[in-house]
Enzyme design. Sequence first.
Site, short mmCIF file in Angstrom:
data_model
loop_
_atom_site.label_atom_id
_atom_site.label_comp_id
_atom_site.label_asym_id
_atom_site.label_seq_id
_atom_site.Cartn_x
_atom_site.Cartn_y
_atom_site.Cartn_z
N MET C 1 28.13 -29.91 -20.98
CA MET C 1 29.33 -29.14 -20.94
C MET C 1 29.11 -27.85 -21.72
O MET C 1 28.81 -26.84 -21.18
CB MET C 1 30.49 -29.94 -21.52
N CYS C 2 29.13 -27.95 -23.05
CA CYS C 2 28.96 -26.72 -23.82
C CYS C 2 28.15 -27.05 -25.07
O CYS C 2 27.80 -28.19 -25.33
CB CYS C 2 30.31 -26.14 -24.23
N ARG C 3 27.83 -26.05 -25.83
CA ARG C 3 27.18 -26.17 -27.12
C ARG C 3 27.87 -25.20 -28.06
O ARG C 3 28.30 -24.14 -27.63
CB ARG C 3 25.68 -25.78 -27.04
N ASN C 112 33.72 -28.66 -27.05
CA ASN C 112 32.71 -29.14 -26.11
C ASN C 112 33.23 -30.45 -25.55
O ASN C 112 33.62 -31.34 -26.32
CB ASN C 112 31.38 -29.38 -26.83
#
Lengths: 276, 276, 276, 276
Positions: C1-3, C112
């Site tokens: 997804m994200c960092r 995230n």
Amino acid sequence: MCRWIAYSGSPVNLEDLLYKPERSLVMQSKYSRLGVETINGDGFGVGWYSTVPRPGLFHSTDPAWNDRNLRELAALAWSGRVFAHIRASTGTAVQQTNCHPFRHDRWLWMHNGLINDFLKLKRDLTLAVDPALFPLIQGSTDSELFFYLALTLGLEKDPPGAVARAVGLIENIGRQHGVEFPLQMTVAVTDGETTWAFRYSSEGRSRSLFRSTDISALRALHPTHELLQGLSGDARLVVSEPLGDLEGAWQEVPEASYLVVHGAQAEVAPFAPIPV
Amino acid sequence: MCRWIAYSGSPVNLEDLLYKPERSLVMQSKYSRLGVETINGDGFGVGWYSTVPRPGLFHSTDPAWNDRNLRELAALAWSGRVFAHIRASTGTAVQQTNCHPFRHDRWLWMHNGLINDFLKLKRDLTLAVDPALFPLIQGSTDSELFFYLALTLGLEKDPPGAVARAVGLIENIGRQHGVEFPLQMTVAVTDGETTWAFRYSSEGRSRSLFRSTDISALRALHPTHELLQGLSGDARLVVSEPLGDLEGAWQEVPEASYLVVHGAQAEVAPFAPIPV
Amino acid sequence: MCRWIAYSGSPVNLEDLLYKPERSLVMQSKYSRLGVETINGDGFGVGWYSTVPRPGLFHSTDPAWNDRNLRELAALAWSGRVFAHIRASTGTAVQQTNCHPFRHDRWLWMHNGLINDFLKLKRDLTLAVDPALFPLIQGSTDSELFFYLALTLGLEKDPPGAVARAVGLIENIGRQHGVEFPLQMTVAVTDGETTWAFRYSSEGRSRSLFRSTDISALRALHPTHELLQGLSGDARLVVSEPLGDLEGAWQEVPEASYLVVHGAQAEVAPFAPIPV
Amino acid sequence: MCRWIAYSGSPVNLEDLLYKPERSLVMQSKYSRLGVETINGDGFGVGWYSTVPRPGLFHSTDPAWNDRNLRELAALAWSGRVFAHIRASTGTAVQQTNCHPFRHDRWLWMHNGLINDFLKLKRDLTLAVDPALFPLIQGSTDSELFFYLALTLGLEKDPPGAVARAVGLIENIGRQHGVEFPLQMTVAVTDGETTWAFRYSSEGRSRSLFRSTDISALRALHPTHELLQGLSGDARLVVSEPLGDLEGAWQEVPEASYLVVHGAQAEVAPFAPIPV
């Protein structure tokens, strides 16, 4: 570096071509298997021929997987000759003028690979471009400059010869500057009627290149495969890496050779630089 | 063509400088009064000096009036030397590498105007750039090429002389190609400590250029003006067009002259091309 | 997804923070190791505090690895409290208003993970936002809506309680709509002085979260490590995945817990949703 | 605020439609004559119908005058029904999801004008959208929300009635919040076969709206006019402002009325809000 596909045949919907295959070019922008980079997220481009000789171009600096306009355009556009390219920059800026394919009149050109030590060679290569063509250069890449060298050396009359001379010139200038392996390339070029695809590198270890096998034979082999049934018998694809695992569908183009695709004909010949 | 401002003095907040004046540079991107174009919406750039010799650059292809990041950056950044530029393209692509100011080491350069018939002259001008500098050219504008010609001709040692030689060279090459009035310019250049600003055109009808008058005198004249009170006595602005109607605030820089701003000193001298 | 990464401590140069570590956040935008996606190329954002309470924001839809302005800004900016986030979209548009961190007054928020079946739950979640806050929502993401729910439920007074209530609300509405595991999250939030970081998911298998160990101890362990020597004793990092393999540098934040970082203090407490 | 054109008739080349008229829509993006703003540089969009019921969309945040891809697309695309819109934002973000025309299935919608005090009314208007349609809203504009209100109130079955009810609803909610003149609008909407165009404002001073006169009559009047000769007899344009000064070519659509264009038929009827 980059990934590309060159299609010719009966008009195909661009969404079918660019998004639907199992390992489509848009999918490869995130997950390439055979590239030097797994990600080709530094812009992309599509060139397609319609009812006029001059092809259309769509260039974007977004990663292909994110571009909504590409998806929209692809859904409505049909073309019998399409070049598409996803970019992994080797150092030059990510901007539309650096996106492939490059166009000159009715010609399109795209390149996977690089000119090694390009900044060292750039001035001499630039000087070798026909002064009448020089002002038409728009971007800052090695790939576009290579195109203009090929145009300078007769691309519009004798594509294989002109590419061979351009490669000879690049290798010559490269070696004058002490660059051992000046060029790495797969290149596709078309005038809208014939496509030429080259695989070559100075070190003899070129990037991968594949072509689709005869569609009719393939169709017989896989009678229920949907995309295959929609393609004409003379449809041909030349690609950096296969668009799927369909058995019998892909043949590697050998090292140091080039392919000429015209209608249903697709012939391979050896390629060697011509010293200039 | 374009609009620009060059600030030097005590550290100023970039939002105060770029957004708050009555006819701020960001406002001019939509409604310029003295420009050839009322709209300068083809990208913009800001260069600012901080604690290291190399200035920072923010380049965007959005119109300045729309860029949220510029607004954010401006709100938090303070600098004692700022170059800012809004662009109206004279034909070359709208891309970050074509945004002013251009940078070379600690130097910044920006330009309003154009090289007439640039595509005709481009190759000869390109050849005149020092081969060691040539690979550093990033974009495709006349303005950046002009900067590299000035660098080639000694900008870092003698800015007025180098600019005069670069102008002489452009006029010489222009006339060889039958261009009657090869150059139109206001140019600002700085090494982070001194700013030089030039106003010149081959036809003797140059774009407008103004400088702020002595801030202390101005402050005495307008004791309640908020922005003025915040500026140091040695603060100086050089601008394409005044940032407001404040009486006594602006002096025109004469045709064919240049200005040197160093600390509180601002001297005007005549400018003439040096044939090369 | 994200960092994401959240830094607090003595002012650090953003280039040192975002680009220089062995597995820096910018590097992770192309090659994340612990993420659901290896690529986080759908935009990014940086929020940083300077001399005013309201933090600055830089949001871009380019992949972080390609953004020239981020590199420039990072080179000149120093900050004692930085939030940075690289995005892999879970479906919503790639646009600046969807980039983290999100800001409300002096507060920053980044996330995230995702709200599962978000489009099914979106209307009910939107209705739960305080009508006075509703018009401030700028984008279309689950993450920003989650932030506004937390603000509605008291974030500015009691961050851990407000986040626990927002999670309770999301899980409650999710389950009303038949969503088994409504939320997956690591979240960081700060008012510029304290940072709270949460790790939780409805299914009890949360995304990874790490915090740096005590810098002084670490410095003793690695006396020649350059970056470590530059950091103050109270410097703390909270990150989605470690920025390098330095032994002893990282501790995992346990499942269903949260971390409060204030000065040199960093305390972990259990986290559980509060039904709303 | 904005400018738009709606074309129906025999397939027209988009370059002929968008670029070639004396005061083309692309030209109006820089120099509008009748708009509230002379500049409409905050993005643009084109929607066009091809061989499938769902129209294509091209949305860009660049000013239309600068977009190379629009020029390329326009050169190769032909369509018998085209909506095109250039935007001057009234406050909401410049992003693709805020570009007109908006699409729902086979329907396109575009709007010039605004909902006054939109942020004050936004929540109540949002609540009035059918919960099944709510998750489809992509951007943050008043114009898209207006579209979803019309869809909620029966646009697909009775366009004039649904728009009248949506206007009634907006005025009602607006007045509950003390907004004297809640709506200003010209709106065009189509299902790909019929186009409805509305001119209305709460204060009775609506933005300009024009329609082309009968092409056959016009052709007789101007037998040498090139563009006219290429259009079919049933071609019709509805526009925010005339595309040129051709005598007899344009008729104003009266205040508080709407136009229905179906094939060669174009009928005007009075428009009044229906209280909801």
